[in-house]
Design an enzyme around this catalytic site. Structure first.
Site, PDB file in Angstrom:
ATOM      1  N   CYS A  57      -8.778   2.558   6.321  1.00  0.00           N
ATOM      2  CA  CYS A  57      -8.208   2.522   5.025  1.00  0.00           C
ATOM      3  C   CYS A  57      -8.901   2.163   3.968  1.00  0.00           C
ATOM      4  O   CYS A  57      -9.024   1.086   3.474  1.00  0.00           O
ATOM      5  CB  CYS A  57      -6.830   2.532   5.076  1.00  0.00           C
TER       6      CYS A  57
ATOM      7  N   HIS B 192       3.393   1.918  10.534  1.00  0.00           N
ATOM      8  CA  HIS B 192       2.439   1.633  11.608  1.00  0.00           C
ATOM      9  C   HIS B 192       2.305   2.843  12.715  1.00  0.00           C
ATOM     10  O   HIS B 192       1.204   2.872  13.203  1.00  0.00           O
ATOM     11  CB  HIS B 192       2.786   0.292  12.304  1.00  0.00           C
TER      12      HIS B 192
ATOM     13  N   CYS C 110       0.853  -1.272  -0.151  1.00  0.00           N
ATOM     14  CA  CYS C 110       0.099  -0.157   0.158  1.00  0.00           C
ATOM     15  C   CYS C 110       1.031   1.217  -0.036  1.00  0.00           C
ATOM     16  O   CYS C 110       2.129   1.034   0.101  1.00  0.00           O
ATOM     17  CB  CYS C 110      -0.787  -0.107   1.150  1.00  0.00           C
TER      18      CYS C 110
ATOM     19  N   SER D  95       1.019 -10.552   9.333  1.00  0.00           N
ATOM     20  CA  SER D  95       0.263  -9.582   8.758  1.00  0.00           C
ATOM     21  C   SER D  95      -1.142  -9.740   8.935  1.00  0.00           C
ATOM     22  O   SER D  95      -1.671 -10.695   8.569  1.00  0.00           O
ATOM     23  CB  SER D  95       0.701  -9.454   7.265  1.00  0.00           C
TER      24      SER D  95
ATOM     25  N   SER E 287       1.286  -5.818   2.573  1.00  0.00           N
ATOM     26  CA  SER E 287       2.593  -5.816   3.059  1.00  0.00           C
ATOM     27  C   SER E 287       3.558  -6.777   2.469  1.00  0.00           C
ATOM     28  O   SER E 287       4.892  -6.936   2.822  1.00  0.00           O
ATOM     29  CB  SER E 287       2.551  -6.386   4.626  1.00  0.00           C
TER      30      SER E 287
ATOM     31  N   GLU F 153       0.062  -0.860  15.315  1.00  0.00           N
ATOM     32  CA  GLU F 153      -0.620   0.549  14.941  1.00  0.00           C
ATOM     33  C   GLU F 153      -1.749   0.791  16.135  1.00  0.00           C
ATOM     34  O   GLU F 153      -1.779   1.791  16.399  1.00  0.00           O
ATOM     35  CB  GLU F 153      -1.601   0.019  13.760  1.00  0.00           C
TER      36      GLU F 153
ATOM     37  N   HIS G 203      -1.349  -5.260  18.083  1.00  0.00           N
ATOM     38  CA  HIS G 203      -0.906  -4.918  16.742  1.00  0.00           C
ATOM     39  C   HIS G 203      -0.074  -3.529  16.979  1.00  0.00           C
ATOM     40  O   HIS G 203      -0.656  -2.470  17.683  1.00  0.00           O
ATOM     41  CB  HIS G 203      -1.979  -4.719  15.940  1.00  0.00           C
TER      42      HIS G 203
ATOM     43  N   THR H  45      -6.816   0.781  10.780  1.00  0.00           N
ATOM     44  CA  THR H  45      -6.982   1.171   9.464  1.00  0.00           C
ATOM     45  C   THR H  45      -7.195  -0.255   8.612  1.00  0.00           C
ATOM     46  O   THR H  45      -7.676   0.043   7.518  1.00  0.00           O
ATOM     47  CB  THR H  45      -5.749   1.849   9.061  1.00  0.00           C
TER      48      THR H  45
END
Length: 332
Positions: free
Chosen positions: A229, A75, A13, A257, A306, A127, A125, A168
């Site tokens: 996102c 992240h 991304c 991931s 990713s 993020e 995670h 996201t």
């Protein structure tokens, strides 16, 4: 057997592209760079960059580091990371994804306005750790939209004004299922927005949040903001169509991931003959044999946000050379 490589809904991304680009530039200049955590949740790509001089460090090592340059990945990180960097005289190269940075700002403002912040996501995670850091680690993280995990919902204050946001890379249907179930839960405990029939929470925009923070019109007690996102979520339908269009799917991603798990499940639901790999050494020949004992007619190669495109090309090339390819595909 035709080999089809998905270039429209697979590969890095924009946020990850930016991080990798900066990392490569830094490594080309100096040959060394620290990265706090895996630069991307793909073991193969991490190893490639480590071979160029990148050193991946964890939080304890970061806290002991002095007078060095450290990359912050897409992240993002909580405020405590930047405080440590200032204290230890560390130069930060910040490649936090713009979408994540905007979400962090939203979470911080909601917290400052006194909202209990619910984060749809995975608690460990990176993020989510960064987002929750903007809330002084007081956010309530919920992974299961059906509210089936009692430990997740135990910290909720059902009488407090509350805002729902999301990691996201989570799935859109799951976010709205969670919203619906939270509306029901809060309403059952007598907490709903005035004037709503069944406890609907109100959607808010950044401008609404900023306005209240600067003394403007107050927002409702129970609100939500869809922070998923769309560049990531828009891949879902395209990938589903891609999986349906091929006899067999080889999905390449890192097992860490979060996005890879979501996208692979979409492929698997659409096409049961979908297989998850991290690298070509996991590929099995029986995947490419149909029920009639003959080779399948088409194989689709795809991956996560990713997953580097070079790895997908490597997979296509390997399958083409090992099992045959008659598609004229230059990548196979």
């Amino acid at each position: 057997m035709k080999i089809n490589l998905d270039r429209t809904s697979s590969g890095f991304c924009i946020g990850v592209q930016g991080t990798i680009h900066v990392a490569e530039e830094k490594l080309n200049q100096s040959g060394e760079l620290y990265c706090l955590g895996d630069v991307v949740h793909n073991e193969v790509e991490v190893k490639r960059l480590e071979a160029l001089g990148m050193e991946t460090i964890d939080i304890p090592a970061f806290e002991e580091l002095r007078d060095a340059e450290v990359l912050i990945r897409a992240h993002g990180e909580p405020p405590s990371t930047y405080e440590t960097a200032r204290r230890n005289n560390l130069a930060i190269t910040d490649t936090t994804c713009p979408v994540v940075a905007k979400l962090q700002k939203t979470a911080k403002m909601l917290h400052q306005l006194g909202y209990q912040v619910i984060i749809y996501g995975k608690k460990i995670h990176p993020e989510v750790i960064g987002i929750n850091g903007q809330c002084n680690d007081e956010g309530v993280v919920i992974k299961h939209p059906d509210l089936s995990d009692e430990a997740e919902i135990a910290p909720l204050d059902l009488g407090r004004k509350t805002a729902l946001i999301s990691q996201t890379t989570m799935d859109v249907p799951g976010f709205y299922e969670l919203k619906k179930n939270l509306e029901k839960l809060f309403a059952e405990h007598g907490h709903r927005n005035p004037g709503t029939k069944s406890g609907e929470w109100m959607a808010v925009r950044d401008i609404d949040i900023t306005s209240e923070k600067t003394g403007g019109r107050a927002m409702p007690e129970l609100v939500y903001k869809d922070t998923i996102c769309r560049q990531v979520s828009s891949r879902n339908g395209k990938l589903r169509d891609f999986a349906l269009a091929n006899d067999c799917i080889v999905f390449a991603a890192g097992r860490k991931s979060s996005n890879g798990q979501v996208l692979y499940s979409i492929c698997k639901d659409a096409n049961p003959h979908s297989y998850f790999i991290e690298d070509v050494d996991e590929i099995q020949p029986e995947w490419f044999v149909g029920e009639n004992g003959k080779p399948v007619e088409s194989v689709g190669i795809c991956g996560a946000t990713s997953t580097p495109m070079w790895l997908l090309e490597k997979v296509a090339n390997y399958i083409g050379k090992t099992f045959g390819d008659d598609s004229g595909n230059p990548d196979a």
